[in-house]
Design a protein around this motif. Structure first.
Motif, PDB file in Angstrom:
ATOM      1  N   SER A  68       0.735  -1.227  -0.051  1.00 19.35           N
ATOM      2  CA  SER A  68       0.098  -0.078  -0.023  1.00 19.35           C
ATOM      3  C   SER A  68       0.737   1.301  -0.229  1.00 19.35           C
ATOM      4  CB  SER A  68      -1.096  -0.102   0.987  1.00 19.35           C
ATOM      5  OG  SER A  68      -0.346  -0.177   2.259  1.00 19.35           O
ATOM      6  N   ILE A  69       2.087   1.281   0.532  1.00 21.01           N
ATOM      7  CA  ILE A  69       3.077   2.534   0.504  1.00 21.01           C
ATOM      8  C   ILE A  69       3.482   2.554  -1.081  1.00 21.01           C
ATOM      9  CG2 ILE A  69       5.158   1.494   1.070  1.00 21.01           C
ATOM     10  CD1 ILE A  69       5.284   3.642   3.116  1.00 21.01           C
ATOM     11  N   SER A  70       3.542   1.682  -1.641  1.00 18.80           N
ATOM     12  CA  SER A  70       4.167   1.745  -3.093  1.00 18.80           C
ATOM     13  C   SER A  70       3.228   1.441  -4.232  1.00 18.80           C
ATOM     14  CB  SER A  70       5.327   0.541  -3.203  1.00 18.80           C
ATOM     15  OG  SER A  70       4.613  -0.549  -3.114  1.00 18.80           O
ATOM     16  N   THR A  71       2.037   1.457  -3.783  1.00 19.48           N
ATOM     17  CA  THR A  71       1.052   1.548  -4.930  1.00 19.48           C
ATOM     18  C   THR A  71       1.150   2.787  -5.802  1.00 19.48           C
ATOM     19  OG1 THR A  71      -1.387   1.311  -5.650  1.00 19.48           O
ATOM     20  CG2 THR A  71      -0.971   2.412  -3.433  1.00 19.48           C
ATOM     21  N   PHE A  72       0.516   2.525  -7.074  1.00 18.30           N
ATOM     22  CA  PHE A  72       0.323   3.852  -7.810  1.00 18.30           C
ATOM     23  C   PHE A  72      -0.609   3.779  -8.783  1.00 18.30           C
ATOM     24  CE2 PHE A  72       1.683   2.515 -12.170  1.00 18.30           C
ATOM     25  CZ  PHE A  72       2.289   1.505 -12.064  1.00 18.30           C
ATOM     26  N   TYR A  73      -1.623   2.816  -8.772  1.00 15.40           N
ATOM     27  CA  TYR A  73      -2.838   3.141  -9.446  1.00 15.40           C
ATOM     28  C   TYR A  73      -4.001   3.293  -8.716  1.00 15.40           C
ATOM     29  CZ  TYR A  73      -6.401   1.414 -12.886  1.00 15.40           C
ATOM     30  OH  TYR A  73      -7.238   1.508 -13.748  1.00 15.40           O
ATOM     31  N   ILE A  74      -4.179   2.842  -7.426  1.00 10.78           N
ATOM     32  CA  ILE A  74      -5.333   3.139  -6.781  1.00 10.78           C
ATOM     33  C   ILE A  74      -5.659   4.684  -6.610  1.00 10.78           C
ATOM     34  CG2 ILE A  74      -6.296   2.772  -4.546  1.00 10.78           C
ATOM     35  CD1 ILE A  74      -4.829   0.165  -4.320  1.00 10.78           C
ATOM     36  N   SER A  75      -4.537   5.235  -6.140  1.00 10.73           N
ATOM     37  CA  SER A  75      -4.489   6.658  -5.911  1.00 10.73           C
ATOM     38  C   SER A  75      -5.044   7.470  -7.220  1.00 10.73           C
ATOM     39  CB  SER A  75      -3.162   7.413  -5.364  1.00 10.73           C
ATOM     40  OG  SER A  75      -2.388   6.811  -6.258  1.00 10.73           O
ATOM     41  N   GLN A  76      -4.433   6.991  -8.653  1.00 11.32           N
ATOM     42  CA  GLN A  76      -4.923   7.901  -9.406  1.00 11.32           C
ATOM     43  C   GLN A  76      -6.270   7.681  -9.895  1.00 11.32           C
ATOM     44  OE1 GLN A  76      -2.439   6.184 -12.958  1.00 11.32           O
ATOM     45  NE2 GLN A  76      -0.387   7.060 -11.787  1.00 11.32           N
ATOM     46  N   LYS A  77      -6.860   6.512  -9.783  1.00 10.06           N
ATOM     47  CA  LYS A  77      -8.413   6.347 -10.145  1.00 10.06           C
ATOM     48  C   LYS A  77      -9.075   6.730  -9.057  1.00 10.06           C
ATOM     49  CE  LYS A  77      -7.811   5.054 -13.884  1.00 10.06           C
ATOM     50  NZ  LYS A  77      -8.388   6.092 -14.954  1.00 10.06           N
ATOM     51  N   LEU A  78      -9.103   6.356  -7.697  1.00 10.18           N
ATOM     52  CA  LEU A  78      -9.888   6.570  -6.794  1.00 10.18           C
ATOM     53  C   LEU A  78      -9.702   7.923  -6.024  1.00 10.18           C
ATOM     54  CD1 LEU A  78     -10.123   2.985  -4.936  1.00 10.18           C
ATOM     55  CD2 LEU A  78     -11.960   4.180  -6.526  1.00 10.18           C
ATOM     56  N   GLY A  79      -8.538   8.446  -6.218  1.00 18.46           N
ATOM     57  CA  GLY A  79      -8.333   9.682  -5.607  1.00 18.46           C
ATOM     58  C   GLY A  79      -8.320  10.751  -6.795  1.00 18.46           C
ATOM     59  N   ASN A  80      -8.818  10.315  -7.955  1.00 16.17           N
ATOM     60  CA  ASN A  80      -8.928  11.326  -8.965  1.00 16.17           C
ATOM     61  C   ASN A  80      -7.766  12.049  -9.266  1.00 16.17           C
ATOM     62  OD1 ASN A  80     -10.929  11.909 -10.579  1.00 16.17           O
ATOM     63  ND2 ASN A  80     -12.250  12.993  -9.107  1.00 16.17           N
ATOM     64  N   GLY A  81      -6.483  11.473  -9.089  1.00 14.12           N
ATOM     65  CA  GLY A  81      -5.286  11.985  -9.312  1.00 14.12           C
ATOM     66  C   GLY A  81      -4.953  13.177  -8.261  1.00 14.12           C
ATOM     67  N   LYS A  82      -5.742  13.223  -7.165  1.00 12.17           N
ATOM     68  CA  LYS A  82      -5.336  14.449  -6.533  1.00 12.17           C
ATOM     69  C   LYS A  82      -4.374  14.138  -5.215  1.00 12.17           C
ATOM     70  CE  LYS A  82      -9.943  15.905  -5.727  1.00 12.17           C
ATOM     71  NZ  LYS A  82     -10.772  16.471  -4.911  1.00 12.17           N
ATOM     72  N   PHE A  83      -4.355  12.797  -4.916  1.00 12.97           N
ATOM     73  CA  PHE A  83      -3.305  12.649  -3.899  1.00 12.97           C
ATOM     74  C   PHE A  83      -2.053  11.703  -4.536  1.00 12.97           C
ATOM     75  CE2 PHE A  83      -7.647  12.717  -2.372  1.00 12.97           C
ATOM     76  CZ  PHE A  83      -7.562  13.585  -1.302  1.00 12.97           C
ATOM     77  N   PHE A  84      -1.192  12.359  -5.060  1.00 12.36           N
ATOM     78  CA  PHE A  84      -0.179  11.817  -5.440  1.00 12.36           C
ATOM     79  C   PHE A  84       0.675  11.113  -4.514  1.00 12.36           C
ATOM     80  CE2 PHE A  84       3.446  12.768  -8.684  1.00 12.36           C
ATOM     81  CZ  PHE A  84       2.628  12.143  -9.583  1.00 12.36           C
ATOM     82  N   LEU A  85       0.802  10.059  -4.787  1.00 13.33           N
ATOM     83  CA  LEU A  85       1.716   9.133  -3.771  1.00 13.33           C
ATOM     84  C   LEU A  85       3.204   8.829  -4.161  1.00 13.33           C
ATOM     85  CD1 LEU A  85      -1.054   6.629  -2.818  1.00 13.33           C
ATOM     86  CD2 LEU A  85      -0.487   8.691  -1.776  1.00 13.33           C
ATOM     87  N   ILE A  86       4.022   8.073  -3.555  1.00 15.60           N
ATOM     88  CA  ILE A  86       5.215   7.758  -3.865  1.00 15.60           C
ATOM     89  C   ILE A  86       5.343   7.161  -4.984  1.00 15.60           C
ATOM     90  CG2 ILE A  86       5.867   5.764  -2.395  1.00 15.60           C
ATOM     91  CD1 ILE A  86       7.982   8.866  -2.313  1.00 15.60           C
ATOM     92  N   GLY A  87       4.558   5.984  -5.232  1.00 17.03           N
ATOM     93  CA  GLY A  87       4.381   5.079  -6.473  1.00 17.03           C
ATOM     94  C   GLY A  87       4.337   5.976  -7.652  1.00 17.03           C
ATOM     95  N   ASP A  88       3.200   6.894  -7.488  1.00 18.07           N
ATOM     96  CA  ASP A  88       2.910   7.653  -8.764  1.00 18.07           C
ATOM     97  C   ASP A  88       4.171   8.697  -9.030  1.00 18.07           C
ATOM     98  OD1 ASP A  88       0.099   7.171  -8.791  1.00 18.07           O
ATOM     99  OD2 ASP A  88       0.018   8.146  -6.781  1.00 18.07           O
ATOM    100  N   ALA A  89       4.899   8.926  -8.011  1.00 13.10           N
ATOM    101  CA  ALA A  89       6.148   9.844  -8.084  1.00 13.10           C
ATOM    102  C   ALA A  89       7.023   9.142  -9.042  1.00 13.10           C
ATOM    103  CB  ALA A  89       6.647  10.465  -7.075  1.00 13.10           C
ATOM    104  N   ILE A  90       7.242   7.941  -8.541  1.00 13.29           N
ATOM    105  CA  ILE A  90       8.214   6.914  -9.468  1.00 13.29           C
ATOM    106  C   ILE A  90       7.880   6.690 -10.799  1.00 13.29           C
ATOM    107  CG2 ILE A  90       9.360   4.666  -9.609  1.00 13.29           C
ATOM    108  CD1 ILE A  90       9.226   4.374  -6.408  1.00 13.29           C
ATOM    109  N   GLU A  91       6.465   6.372 -11.205  1.00 15.48           N
ATOM    110  CA  GLU A  91       5.984   6.292 -12.240  1.00 15.48           C
ATOM    111  C   GLU A  91       6.250   7.626 -13.217  1.00 15.48           C
ATOM    112  OE1 GLU A  91       1.738   6.488 -13.234  1.00 15.48           O
ATOM    113  OE2 GLU A  91       2.039   5.292 -14.983  1.00 15.48           O
ATOM    114  N   GLY A  92       5.730   8.457 -12.584  1.00 20.10           N
ATOM    115  CA  GLY A  92       5.773   9.923 -13.240  1.00 20.10           C
ATOM    116  C   GLY A  92       7.282  10.256 -13.831  1.00 20.10           C
TER     117      GLY A  92
END
Lengths: 271, 294
Positions: free
Chosen positions: B230-254
Motif C-alpha cells: 500500500s505504501i508503493s501503489t501507484f494505480y489506486i490513488s490515480q483512479k480513486l483519488g482522482n489524481g489529487k493524492f499523488f503517492l510515492i509510487g505515482d512519483a516513481i511512475e511519473g
C-alpha cells in the motif's frame, strides 16, 4: 458459529465481493452504462472477440505466461532439490534471502530495478530500445521462481531421504534416482507451483509495465491503457472471462494439493 | 554413492542449484545494485548526490482553498502522505481482519476451508479492474449514490477523497492481513486457553493475555504484507483519488514516463532504504516488547 460471527463474516464477504458482482452483472448489460442495468445481453462478449488488439494482447499474455511458467518451474524445481540437500549453512541462508527478495520487495522496485539494468545494458550495446519480449520473460521468471521453490521444497522435506539413497544403492545413477524416485514424490508440489507461476504471470501488471517494450502488450497493460480513457462493459466482459479461467486453475491446483495430503495421511496410517 | 555423513553437498545437488544461483545474482541482486548506481549518478553516469538531495529539498507551491499559497517540500510531502494513507489502511485491515481470522479459526474444519477460498477469490481478479469497479460503484452517478438518491439521501462525494484511496487499499490488500493471522490462530493450542480459564482468566483477559500475544507473529507478517504494497501503489490513488493524492509510487511512475530514470531510481532507492529500516525496527520492537527482552 455465533450469530454475531455470522453477521460479521457476511458483512466482510459483501465488501469483498461487491465489485466482482458489479463486474459480472454489468458485463451482461445491454446499455453502455456501468451503473444502470437496462437489459440482459452478451453483445460486449461478442464485441470483445471482434477486438483484434485485445485478442493479440491475450495471445501475448498466454505466450508469456506459458514460457515463464515452463522456465521458472524447471529452474525452481532443480533449485529446491539443491537447496534441500545444502550442507553449508551460510549458502542455505543466502539462498533463502535471495528467494525472499522478489516476494518481499514492492513490485514497483522489482520492476524499476530490472528496467534500469536492461536499459543500461542496452545502451552499452548502442540499442535505442532494449525492452522487449525477452526482458519481460526474464522479469516474469524472476518473480515466479520463488513461488515454485516454496511449493516444491516442503514436498522434498516430507520425503524420506533414504528413498533416493536406497535406489542408488540398488544401482540407480543419481539422475535415474531423481527421475524414478524423487520426481514422482514431489510432482504435486511442482504442479501447484507451476499453476501458481502461471496465474501470477497472467495477472502481473506493475513489473510488466516497467519491463515491457513498446511492441509487446499484455492484457494487464492493455487494461491499464484502456482505463486511462472511458471504459466500456467490453472490459468487464474480459475481466469476467479472466476471472473464471484463473478460478478454474486454482480449483485444479487445490484438488491436486488435497489429493496429495490425503495420500500422505493414508500412508502415515499404514505405518 | 554415499551421501549421508559426507560434509560437502554432493556435486549433483550443487549442479541442480547452480542455474538458480546464477539467475538470482544476475536478475535479483545486480538489478538492486543498479538502483543505487542510477540514484547516485547523473545522465552521463558521473557520481552525484543531486538526485537524493532533490528528493529532500525540491519545493513547490500549493494553492489553498482560500487562494493563499504555501510552499512545501514536494517529495517529502508526497512520502508523508503515502506513509499516512498506508498506515491508516494497514490499521483498518488489522481491525477488520483480526476478528475475521478469529472467526475462521474457530469455525468447523470444512467451513474454514470454504471461508479461506472465499477470502482469496477476489485476489484473482485483476487488481486494475477491481479498483476500476470500485470507481464505478462510488462515483456520483454510481450504484451507491443511485440507491441513496432513491431514498432521498446523498449524493455522497467519495471519489477524489482520501477515504476512497484508503478504501481501495483496504480492499486490495485485506486478504494479506487475514491469511497469516488465521494460519497462526488455527494452529493455536486450545488447551492453553482452557488452562487460562481454569486459572481464573475472564474471556477478555484470555484474549489480551494469551491469544493476542501468541498471534503476534501472524499480526506482524500481516502488517508487513499490507504496508509494503500500500505504501508503493501507484494505480489506486490515480483512479480513486482522482489524481489529487499523488503517492510515492505515482512519483516513481511519473519520473519513469518522463524518462528521468536517475531521479526515479533515487526515489525507489530512498523508499527501499526506509522500508528496510522499518522492517528492522518492527523486528526489534516485537523482540524487545512483545517477547520480553530476549
Amino acid at each position: 458459529m455465533k450469530l454475531s460471527a455470522k453477521i460479521y463474516s457476511a458483512i466482510i464477504f459483501c465488501f469483498l465481493f461487491a465489485p466482482i458482482a458489479v463486474l459480472l452483472v454489468f458485463s451482461f448489460n445491454e446499455a453502455k452504462s456501468l451503473s444502470v442495468f437496462s437489459d440482459f445481453s452478451v453483445k460486449w462478449y461478442v464485441e470483445l472477440f471482434r477486438d483484434r488488439n485485445t485478442l493479440a494482447a491475450l495471445k501475448n499474455t498466454l505466450v508469456l505466461a506459458a514460457s515463464a511458467t515452463a522456465i521458472s518451474t524447471l529452474l525452481g524445481t532443480f533449485a529446491a532439490v539443491g537447496i534441500n540437500r545444502l550442507r553449508s549453512r551460510w549458502y542455505r541462508a543466502a539462498m533463502n534471502t535471495v528467494t525472499d527478495i522478489p516476494m518481499v520487495n514492492p513490485d514497483i522496485i522489482t520492476g524499476i530495478s530490472l528496467m534500469l539494468m536492461f536499459v543500461f545494458i542496452g545502451r552499452l550495446f548502442g540499442a535505442s530500445t532494449s525492452l522487449n519480449f525477452g526482458t519481460m520473460l526474464i522479469a516474469h521468471v524472476t518473480f515466479c521462481t520463488p513461488y515454485v521453490i516454496l511449493q516444491v521444497l516442503p514436498k522434498l522435506q516430507q520425503m524420506d531421504n533414504a528413498l533416493p539413497e536406497a535406489a542408488m544403492d540398488l544401482g540407480c545413477t543419481p539422475l535415474g534416482a531423481f527421475f524414478k524416485v524423487e520426481l514422482p514424490e514431489i510432482l504435486p508440489g511442482i504442479i501447484t507451483g507451476a499453476i501458481m507461476a502461471f496465474t501470477l504471470s497472467l495477472d502481473d501488471f506493475v513489473i510488466s509495465y516497467f519491463t515491457a517494450g513498446t511492441g509487446f502488450e499484455t492484457l494487464p497493460i492493455r487494461i491499464y491503457a484502456m482505463t486511462k480513457k472511458t471504459v466500456t462493459p467490453k472490459m468487464y466482459a474480459l475481466a469476467t472471462i479472466i476471472f473464471f479461467v484463473t478460478l478454474t486453475l486454482l480449483l485444479i491446483s487445490n484438488v491436486v494439493d488435497n489429493e496429495d495430503s490425503r495420500k500422505l495421511k493414508e500412508r502415515k496410517k499404514k505405518k | 554413492m554415499k551421501s549421508s555423513g559426507a560434509s560437502r553437498t554432493p556435486v549433483t545437488y550443487r549442479a541442480a542449484l547452480a542455474p538458480y544461483s546464477v539467475w538470482s545474482v544476475l536478475f535479483v541482486l545486480v538489478p538492486l545494485i543498479f538502483v543505487a548506481f542510477y540514484a547516485f549518478t547523473d545522465n552521463d553516469f558521473a557520481f552525484t548526490t543531486e538526485n537524493i538531495t532533490r528528493f529532500f529539498t525540491a519545493k513547490s507551491n500549493i494553492v489553498g482553498e482560500d487562494g493563499s499559497t504555501t510552499e512545501v517540500r514536494t517529495y517529502v510531502l508526497i512520502f508523508m502522505r503515502s506513509l499516512k494513507l498506508a498506515v491508516i489502511s494497514t490499521l483498518v485491515c488489522l481491525f477488520m481482519g483480526y476478528p475475521m481470522a478469529y472467526i475462521m479459526a474457530r469455525a468447523k474444519e470444512k467451513t474454514q476451508k470454504t471461508m479461506m477460498t472465499l477470502i482469496m477469490i477476489p485476489m484473482w481478479m485483476n487488481f486494475l479492474i477491481r479498483t476500476y469497479a470500485w470507481m464505478t460503484i462510488l462515483q456520483d452517478t454510481g450504484i451507491i449514490n443511485g440507491l441513496l438518491g432513491k431514498i432521498g439521501l446523498g449524493p455522497l462525494h467519495v471519489i477524489g477523497t482520501e477515504t476512497a484511496v484508503i478504501l481501495g487499499m483496504v480492499y486490495d490488500y485485506f486478504p494479506y492481513m487475514v491469511l497469516p493471522i488465521y494460519s497462526i490462530l488455527a494452529k493455536m493450542d486450545l488447551k492453553l486457553l482452557e488452562a487460562a480459564r481454569d486459572l481464573g482468566c475472564g474471556s477478555l483477559s484470555v484474549l489480551r493475555r494469551v491469544i493476542l500475544p501468541l498471534s503476534m507473529p501472524g499480526v506482524i507478517s500481516g502488517v508487513t504484507m499490507v504496508l509494503i504494497p500500500s505504501i508503493s501503489t501507484f494505480y489506486i490513488s490515480q483512479k480513486l483519488g482522482n489524481g489529487k493524492f499523488f503517492l510515492i509510487g505515482d512519483a516513481i511512475e511519473g519520473q519513469y514516463i518522463a524518462n528521468n530514470l536517475h531521479f526515479a531510481a533515487a526515489i525507489a532507492f530512498i523508499l527501499m532504504v526506509i522500508l528496510l529500516a522499518a522492517m528492522a525496527l518492527l523486528k526489534y520492537v516485537t523482540a524487545r516488547f512483545v517477547y520480553g527482552g530476549d
